[in-house]
Motif scaffolding. Structure first.
Motif, PDB file in Angstrom:
ATOM      1  N   ASP A   1    -128.070 -29.365  -2.075  1.00 35.09           N
ATOM      2  CA  ASP A   1    -127.043 -30.268  -2.582  1.00 35.09           C
ATOM      3  C   ASP A   1    -125.639 -29.820  -2.201  1.00 35.09           C
ATOM      4  O   ASP A   1    -124.818 -30.609  -1.729  1.00 35.09           O
ATOM      5  CB  ASP A   1    -127.113 -30.365  -4.112  1.00 35.09           C
ATOM      6  CG  ASP A   1    -128.457 -30.882  -4.601  1.00 35.09           C
ATOM      7  OD1 ASP A   1    -129.251 -31.378  -3.783  1.00 35.09           O
ATOM      8  OD2 ASP A   1    -128.709 -30.776  -5.812  1.00 35.09           O
TER       9      ASP A   1
ATOM     10  N   GLN B   1    -126.480 -38.665  -1.344  1.00 37.03           N
ATOM     11  CA  GLN B   1    -127.553 -37.678  -1.314  1.00 37.03           C
ATOM     12  C   GLN B   1    -128.284 -37.688  -2.652  1.00 37.03           C
ATOM     13  O   GLN B   1    -127.834 -38.308  -3.624  1.00 37.03           O
ATOM     14  CB  GLN B   1    -127.068 -36.267  -0.949  1.00 37.03           C
ATOM     15  CG  GLN B   1    -126.242 -35.551  -1.964  1.00 37.03           C
ATOM     16  CD  GLN B   1    -126.257 -34.015  -1.769  1.00 37.03           C
ATOM     17  OE1 GLN B   1    -127.310 -33.427  -1.515  1.00 37.03           O
ATOM     18  NE2 GLN B   1    -125.109 -33.397  -1.914  1.00 37.03           N
ATOM     19  N   CYS B   2    -129.442 -37.025  -2.669  1.00 32.42           N
ATOM     20  CA  CYS B   2    -130.202 -36.892  -3.891  1.00 32.42           C
ATOM     21  C   CYS B   2    -130.486 -35.421  -4.132  1.00 32.42           C
ATOM     22  O   CYS B   2    -130.584 -34.632  -3.206  1.00 32.42           O
ATOM     23  CB  CYS B   2    -131.509 -37.676  -3.823  1.00 32.42           C
ATOM     24  SG  CYS B   2    -132.515 -37.381  -2.350  1.00 32.42           S
TER      25      CYS B   2
ATOM     26  N   ALA C   1    -130.789 -30.184   3.116  1.00 34.88           N
ATOM     27  CA  ALA C   1    -130.916 -30.982   1.899  1.00 34.88           C
ATOM     28  C   ALA C   1    -130.259 -30.317   0.695  1.00 34.88           C
ATOM     29  O   ALA C   1    -129.962 -30.987  -0.293  1.00 34.88           O
ATOM     30  CB  ALA C   1    -132.390 -31.242   1.586  1.00 34.88           C
TER      31      ALA C   1
ATOM     32  N   GLU D   1    -129.669 -34.805   4.918  1.00 36.02           N
ATOM     33  CA  GLU D   1    -130.836 -34.072   4.422  1.00 36.02           C
ATOM     34  C   GLU D   1    -132.006 -34.133   5.411  1.00 36.02           C
ATOM     35  O   GLU D   1    -132.981 -34.854   5.216  1.00 36.02           O
ATOM     36  CB  GLU D   1    -131.251 -34.616   3.035  1.00 36.02           C
ATOM     37  CG  GLU D   1    -130.109 -34.539   2.023  1.00 36.02           C
ATOM     38  CD  GLU D   1    -130.429 -35.168   0.665  1.00 36.02           C
ATOM     39  OE1 GLU D   1    -130.539 -34.440  -0.308  1.00 36.02           O
ATOM     40  OE2 GLU D   1    -130.566 -36.420   0.624  1.00 36.02           O
TER      41      GLU D   1
HETATM   42 CA   LIG Z   1    -129.681 -32.809  -1.774  1.00 33.23          CA
END
Ligand SMILES: [Ca+2]
Ligand SMILES: [Ca+2]
Ligand SMILES: [Ca+2]
Ligand SMILES: [Ca+2]
Ligand SMILES: [Ca+2]
Lengths: 520, 520
Positions: free
Chosen positions: B416, B284-285, B414, B318
């Protein structure tokens, strides 16, 4: 050991059920005082039919129809939840609006406690450094810093009780402009301003989060004045993404440096004698059983009246646990405007639950039912009694901050940890929590006095329960006795002369926010 | 120190914007390679128009229209988000269904790591005792017990890496029969079964909570077999309300006694050599900037392809960050059924957001915009690239558990911490997290490898970032170089030969559940 006499408790002369008070319940064949013979084994706290109830007949407790008999129920039978149809929720129109004009309550004067007076006029019962966080992202770094503050700094500031990281799961990855996002945002803002934090607000921010520090605490929201300039002091923010931070320890050091400024000011404070009217008490119940509405909650209700007479603030909450008694509440409202505000909160919550395709009946738990509570109507009647008899002087939306004294309805979910979190936001400096099944609930930010509904629980959980209201069912104390005991204990705990068991063991539940808006 | 040459990066030959790579951005008047002169100062990671774009014209990045010009934009101008109209979300009908047939990927053989093989065939990268909790009510007691386990028991079990309380804000005060309550319940269930916990499931329950242990972990959900009888082992539950508990310490002792049984079994385990195909990687980002889609995410995407070629499992997630690229994903689906499952997840999330009166555009953060990302379309194009080029072999609903290998789309918010929590539930044994703005994110249950998008961040956060993908923008490494570096680091971290920085500092974010259902 002699067998105790059979004991049943009815709440109102018009009731056609009573609950069995004896530990372990009573076997079939037991002859009750008055001659009624039990047809079934009835567990403790469960209901027995006092008369024959025909199919479709109302089952009355607290002089309210808590349900309608699915089949005819003979006198002496166990009336369990599978025998009852639950009534529809009371419609929110045509309600009595501020119709009850109770006789003026005699003021209760001369009671005081030792508290920390804050610049904004509020009073803390504890002297805690709270570290506000804009977002869950910073929780790990903040927890690391708090460990070091406790180990390295706190011993040098003996008048500070604790350092508490206000960790939460909000702040980013949420629809922050959704209409309902106002609830979690104002909750976090107002928790930062809780009287137990002495007006010292420090914030740890990541930098890129949606809930920016200026959005969480906009100018003017903090009554902070720089003593040198008498100007509004700037918000004290440690931003982890600040370019000046090189390496993890530089972030930790920034938090320690800022914390020390606040610790110095907090450490200079001393308790002073203040009137009992400075108490801001949140009451709630959790892990309830049928005794909750018989012992602990009526004792809390009596104490609520004492507090209101002393000029203090008492919040009661838990929307789904008052929904079925909304007519009692609107009638008791001090003004039609307060009655309407109550209705507005109920209507909002009805719609909120309907969006999730449930209704108020989603409230009751397996433990409630094992504990003898047939449904949310019965549970609500036992819950609402915590509010005593005073007029309702105000209504707070979830997460809002108190602006008045007296008896206030603070609308919250019934969830123990969410309700406690919202009452903290409202400005609670002392929490009273009644329980029948037993819960080790505690909060880091505020003392929680726990009241057991049954002597059996109070005996087994002797070092978790602060008050035993079960003595009321045992015939060893009156509701008034326990109400006064609780009132006096509150003044002792508020003064720091007594610690609650949750404080003794440092038992802390998490802050759990009420976020009716979507996450993204 | 010489001034570095101006550097702009375009993602596709058809793009009419590129981003400025230089630290500190570039001043107006800078002459770019190729002769274009900047008309404005353009901050780092922000876009510059490569040609004149007429009013209403498409602004193209990643060969996608990320927006339409509100006014005509001259070549050399700074293209910031206030100059763009955001396109409507792609409709969910008429999408290409499994139309892309990529050439078969060459298998990548011979890569292994040292892992803990579990009875169910899964492999742990860490050997952790997890303590499952049914409800937030027990969190304080469990935390107290965990402190004692770490101090008194863990030193005697040197092969056990850690003891982790799976604290959460769910379990009671929630509408547990609401249709959407399935999400948090299965999330908690599946987290308990994460491969890093060695199949040892122990539960702390209150007793009266809605989420009863048998509801959380019904018979058959745990692959536990009693080795003496070869029967399904009973669920190991410490119930605080158990009548045998007299006094707080008796509860704590019960937890310690049960923990010791599990610690003994965990301590007997040893790492063994397993193929890289046993990796279950969640990518993930978070805290993204315009470099995310240029450096770190493409490098992760390259590594994703390596992992898929090695037979491993990679989850990307996400929802709001792939919604605008749904046509790319349905085209890449291995089968029309997988494409339809993708569409179903998008449709569910669209409806979920609409109930809260928001849409996918609620995703972007202030930090994203400061970091040069104009809107969710641009952000999504840079996010999706983490998924590499392999066919999508499966789709997981939020909180569900993986049942297949290859590239899987695990639908999550999304956010985190919520995404990480759901990927843990899916069975992740290694987490890769890219960040441009910087976040100190970590999980107690699973190593998190953090990849910086910019060298500036990697330098400042030198002891928080595990990989510097900024070298790609600096021209010092290729996407392939960083992808391979990440792949090798993953094998080292998975083997316990290397610790991530988050592990080194013991930085843990909370488990934050995705609960689309109401609380009560
Ligand atoms: Ca994220
Ligand atoms: Ca309650
Ligand atoms: Ca409650
Ligand atoms: Ca992201
Ligand atoms: Ca925590």
């Amino acid at each position: 050991m002699s067998t105790p006499a059979p004991l049943c408790i009815a709440m109102h002369a018009a009731d056609n059920v009573a609950i069995v008070a004896n530990d372990g319940g009573l076997p079939a064949g037991t002859v009750l005082p008055g001659g009624l013979v039990l047809l079934d084994k009835v567990p403790q706290a469960h209901k027995v039919a006092l008369v024959d109830i025909p199919e479709g007949g109302a089952v009355r407790r607290y002089n309210v129809a808590i349900g309608y008999a699915i089949q005819s129920i003979a006198a002496g039978s166990w009336v369990h939840e599978r025998l009852l149809h639950m009534p529809e929720a009371r419609a929110l129109d045509g309600l009595p609006m501020a119709t009850v004009k109770p006789p003026a309550m005699e003021p209760l004067e001369g009671y005081t406690f030792e508290g920390y007076r804050n610049a904004d006029g509020s009073v803390g019962t504890r002297n805690i450094l709270a570290i506000t966080q804009t977002v869950q992202c910073v929780a790990g770094v903040t927890a690391f810093a708090v460990q070091r503050i406790k180990a390295e700094l706190l011993p040098r500031y003996p008048h500070v009780d604790d350092v508490v990281a206000l960790e939460h799961g909000y702040g980013c990855g949420v629809a922050i402009d959704a209409p309902d996002a106002a609830v979690p945002i104002r909750t976090l803002r107002n928790i930062s301003l809780n009287p137990n934090f002495g007006g010292e607000v420090m914030v740890v921010s990541l930098g890129c989060e949606k809930l920016q520090p200026e959005r969480l605490l906009p100018p003017g929201s903090i009554p902070l004045v720089d003593q040198r300039t008498l100007q509004q002091a700037p918000l004290d923010v440690v931003c982890l993404q600040d370019e000046a931070h090189v390496g993890f320890m530089s972030m930790v050091e920034s938090i320690l440096r800022q914390a020390e400024e606040h610790l110095e000011r907090l450490n200079a404070r001393r308790r002073e004698t203040v009137p009992a009217s400075e108490l801001v008490v949140g009451v709630q119940c959790g892990g309830s059983d049928a005794f909750s509405g018989v012992t602990a909650n009526p004792a809390v209700g009596f104490c609520t009246d004492l507090l209101v007479r002393a000029g203090a603030t008492v919040m009661f909450s838990e929307v789904t646990e008052v929904r079925d008694g909304i007519d009692q509440l609107t009638a008791r409202a001090a003004t039609p405007e307060v009655a309407q505000a109550l209705i507005d909160q109920m209507a909002w919550y009805d719609a909120y639950l309907a969006r999730g395709r449930v209704d108020r009946s989603a409230n009751t738990t397996p433990g409630n039912k094992q504990g003898g509570l047939s449904n949310i109507v019965e549970k609500a009647m036992g819950s609402i009694v915590k509010s005593g008899t005073a007029p309702i002087s105000g209504v707070l939306a979830p997460g809002a901050k108190l602006a008045q004294k007296g008896l206030v309805y603070a609308a919250t979910p019934a969830s123990d940890f969410i309700c406690g979190t919202l009452q903290l936001a409202a400005g609670m400096n002392l929490h009273v929590f009644t329980t029948g099944r037993g819960t080790p609930y505690g909060l880091a930010a505020c003392p929680v006095i726990k009241v057991a509904t049954r002597s059996d629980l109070a005996r087994r959980w002797h070092d978790l329960m602060d008050v035993n209201a079960g003595r009321i069912a045992d015939g060893q104390a009156s509701i008034e006795d326990v109400g006064w005991e609780l009132f006096r204990l509150m003044l002792d705990v508020a003064s720091g002369r007594r610690k609650t068991w949750a404080e003794h063991w440092k038992l802390h539940n998490a802050l759990v926010l009420f976020n009716p808006a979507p996450v993204t």
